[in-house]
Design an enzyme around this catalytic site. Structure first.
Site, short mmCIF file in Angstrom:
data_model
loop_
_atom_site.label_atom_id
_atom_site.label_comp_id
_atom_site.label_asym_id
_atom_site.label_seq_id
_atom_site.Cartn_x
_atom_site.Cartn_y
_atom_site.Cartn_z
N GLY A 47 0.83 -1.20 0.00
CA GLY A 47 0.00 0.00 0.00
C GLY A 47 0.86 1.25 0.00
O GLY A 47 1.92 1.27 0.63
N GLU A 139 5.66 -5.37 5.80
CA GLU A 139 5.90 -6.79 6.09
C GLU A 139 6.04 -7.64 4.81
O GLU A 139 6.95 -8.46 4.70
CB GLU A 139 4.70 -7.26 6.93
N THR A 162 4.89 1.82 6.42
CA THR A 162 3.49 1.44 6.53
C THR A 162 2.77 2.41 7.48
O THR A 162 3.32 2.78 8.53
CB THR A 162 3.23 0.00 7.05
N ASP A 164 0.45 1.52 9.17
CA ASP A 164 -0.03 0.69 10.28
C ASP A 164 0.92 0.65 11.47
O ASP A 164 0.53 0.27 12.57
CB ASP A 164 -0.27 -0.75 9.79
N ARG A 199 -25.39 12.60 19.24
CA ARG A 199 -25.21 11.28 18.62
C ARG A 199 -23.94 10.57 19.10
O ARG A 199 -23.02 11.22 19.60
CB ARG A 199 -25.06 11.43 17.10
N GLU A 259 -10.09 -1.24 11.94
CA GLU A 259 -10.73 -2.08 10.92
C GLU A 259 -10.58 -3.59 11.18
O GLU A 259 -11.38 -4.39 10.74
CB GLU A 259 -10.14 -1.77 9.53
N HIS A 308 -8.97 5.27 2.71
CA HIS A 308 -7.70 5.65 2.09
C HIS A 308 -7.32 7.11 2.27
O HIS A 308 -6.21 7.50 1.92
CB HIS A 308 -7.72 5.26 0.61
O1 F6P Z 1 -1.24 -1.68 5.15
C1 F6P Z 1 -1.75 -0.43 4.84
C2 F6P Z 1 -3.23 -0.50 4.64
O2 F6P Z 1 -3.71 0.81 4.40
C3 F6P Z 1 -4.04 -1.15 5.77
O3 F6P Z 1 -4.23 -0.30 6.86
C4 F6P Z 1 -5.30 -1.54 5.06
O4 F6P Z 1 -5.93 -2.64 5.66
C5 F6P Z 1 -4.80 -1.92 3.69
O5 F6P Z 1 -3.54 -1.28 3.50
C6 F6P Z 1 -5.73 -1.51 2.56
O6 F6P Z 1 -5.23 -1.99 1.38
P1 F6P Z 1 -5.77 -1.61 -0.08
O7 F6P Z 1 -5.19 -0.26 -0.42
O8 F6P Z 1 -5.24 -2.67 -0.95
O9 F6P Z 1 -7.26 -1.55 0.01
#
Ligand code: F6P
Length: 378
Positions: A47, A139, A162, A164, A199, A259, A308
Site C-alpha cells: 500500500g 511486512e 506502513t 499501520d 449522537r 478495521e 484511504h
Molecule cells: O497496510 C496499509 C493499509 O492501508 C491497511 O491499513 C489496510 O488494511 C490496507 O492497506 C488496505 O489496502 P488496499 O489499499 O489494498 O485496500
C-alpha cells in the site's frame, strides 16, 4: 578467493562490498564512495504511504552525489518480474518532499507466487545492470526482500514503510504519523457534529491487525472508547461505558474502532491478495458496531469510515524527516555493502537491523499503551 563462488555477490568483483562472505575482497565504504557507475535501484511495494517519495529523494540524492546511477523499479516487485525501469535523475527527484503517493508506483505483486517469478526478478536485475536494490515496504515487500537475500544472496536493503506501524524491529515506520494526523483531524471534526445532534459517532480507522492508528488518533482526539484487535472488550461492557458517560450529562460520544477489530457477527470474504491478506475494510466493523450500539443503548449512532484518506496526500513534517533519515541510511548501507539489513528507528537514532528480524513478528499495541487510552473511556 570468494567463499561463495558462483553466488551473486561474486559476479561484480570490485564494484560492491558485501558484508557477508566476500566483504574482504570488495572495496569498503570509503572506497565505494569514489566508484562511479554503481547502479542502484529503488522500489516501493504494498500500500502507498505518505513519505515514500521523500525516501526515494534521499536515497537518490546520496547515490547521485556519489556519482552513481539511480533507477526506479516501477510498481514494486512487479517491476523486476516484468522489467519495468525508469531512470531517476536530479530533475525527477526535485519537489518530492511534500508529494504523497509514490512516483514509481506500487503493487502488491509477490514474485514467489508467480511461475518463474523469482528467476525473472534475478534476470531483470542482472540485465538492467543493477548492483543493489533499496526496497521500501512493509511486512510483505520486506518479507520478499529478506527471502531473496537469504536464498539468493540478493543485494538488497530495506526501508520500513506502513501507515499501520506494525513492523517489529523499528520504533516507528514513516507514514504512520500522517495517518494519525489525518484521523485525529477527522475525530476533531466529528466532535462538533456529534455534539450538535446528541449522537454517537463511530470512526473506523485502518491499521490492519493492530490498533496503533486507533489508539494514537483516539488519544489525541479525545475518543470516549477505542476498540482495537489486541485488547477486545465485550460489546455490552463498551455500551455500559457509553451509558455511564451519557448519564453524567454527556449527550454524545466518539468511538474509534480499528478495521481489524473482531466483532461478533462480522466476517471476511474469501478473497485474498498475493500475500494472503483479506480486505479488512470489507469486514465492515464500523457499520456493524454502530448498529450494535444503537440497538443496545437506544442512542442515535452514525459511522464514518476514513479509509484511504489516511494514506493519501502530503506527509507531515515528522514523516518527511523520518523518511529522509531512512533514505540516507539505506544509501549508506548500500555503500557499505551491508545487504540483508533494514534501516530502523531506535529511540532517536537511525540504526540497521537484519531484514529477517524486521518481518519476524507483528508489532502489536502493548497493554501499557492501551491503559493510557482506557483511562479516558466513558
Ligand atoms: O497496510 C496499509 C493499509 O492501508 C491497511 O491499513 C489496510 O488494511 C490496507 O492497506 C488496505 O489496502 P488496499 O489499499 O489494498 O485496500
Amino acid at each position: 578467493m570468494c567463499a561463495s563462488a558462483g553466488a551473486r555477490s561474486c559476479l561484480r568483483p570490485g564494484r560492491l562490498a558485501r558484508d557477508r562472505d566476500c566483504a574482504q575482497t570488495f572495496p569498503r565504504s570509503a572506497e565505494f564512495r569514489t566508484i562511479a557507475s554503481v547502479k542502484v535501484g529503488v522500489l516501493t511495494g504494498g500500500g502507498d504511504c505518505p513519505g515514500l517519495n521523500a525516501v526515494i529523494r534521499a536515497v537518490g540524492r546520496r547515490v547521485l552525489t556519489n556519482a552513481g546511477e539511480f533507477v526506479g523499479v516501477r510498481e514494486g516487485w512487479k517491476g523486476l518480474v516484468d522489467g519495468l525501469f525508469q531512470p531517476l535523475g536530479l530533475q525527477e527527484l526535485s519537489g518530492l518532499l511534500p508529494r504523497g503517493g509514490t512516483i514509481i508506483r506500487t503493487t502488491r505483486t509477490n514474485p514467489y507466487k508467480l511461475d518463474g517469478g523469482v528467476e525473472r526478478v534475478m534476470e531483470h536485475f542482472e540485465a538492467e545492470g543493477l548492483d543493489a536494490l533499496v526496497a521500501i515496504g512493509g511486512e510483505d515487500t520486506l518479507g520478499v526482500a529478506a527471502r531473496l537475500y537469504e536464498e539468493r544472496d540478493f543485494p538488497v536493503v530495506g526501508v520500513p514503510k506502513t501507515i499501520d506501524n506494525d513492523l517489529s524491529a523499528t520504533d516507528y515506520t514513516f507514514g504512520f504519523d500522517t495517518a494519525v494526523f489525518v484521523a485525529t483531524e477527522a475525530i476533531d471534526r466529528l466532535h462538533s457534529t456529534a455534539e450538535s445532534h446528541n449522537r454517537v459517532m463511530v470512526v473506523e480507522v485502518m491499521g490492519r491487525h493492530t490498533g496503533w492508528i486507533a489508539v494514537m488518533s483516539g488519544l489525541a482526539g479525545g475518543a470516549d472508547m477505542i476498540l482495537i484487535p489486541e485488547h477486545p472488550i465485550p460489546i455490552e461492557e463498551a455500551c455500559a461505558q457509553l451509558r455511564r458517560r451519557h448519564e453524567r450529562g454527556k449527550d454524545f460520544s466518539i468511538v474509534v474502532v480499528s478495521e481489524g477489530y473482531e466483532l461478533e457477527g462480522t466476517s471476511d470474504s474469501d478473497d485474498v491478495d498475493e500475500f494472503g491478506h483479506v480486505r479488512l475494510s470489507e469486514r465492515g466493523v464500523g457499520a456493524a458496531l454502530a448498529h450494535e450500539i444503537e440497538q443496545r443503548t437506544g442512542y442515535e449512532t452514525r459511522v464514518t469510515v476514513l479509509g484511504h484518506i489516511q494514506r493519501g496526500g502530503t506527509p507531515t513534517p515528522r514523516d518527511r524527516v523520518l523518511a529522509t533519515r531512512y533514505g540516507l541510511k539505506a544509501a549508506e548501507l548500500v555503500e557499505e555493502g551491508k545487504f540483508g539489513r533494514m534501516a530502523a528507528l531506535h529511540g532517536d537514532s537511525i540504526v540497521d537491523v537484519p531484514l529477517k528480524e524486521a518481518t519476524a513478528e507483528l508489532k502489536t499495541v502493548p497493554p501499557a499503551w492501551y491503559d493510557v487510552a482506557r483511562a479516558f473511556f466513558g
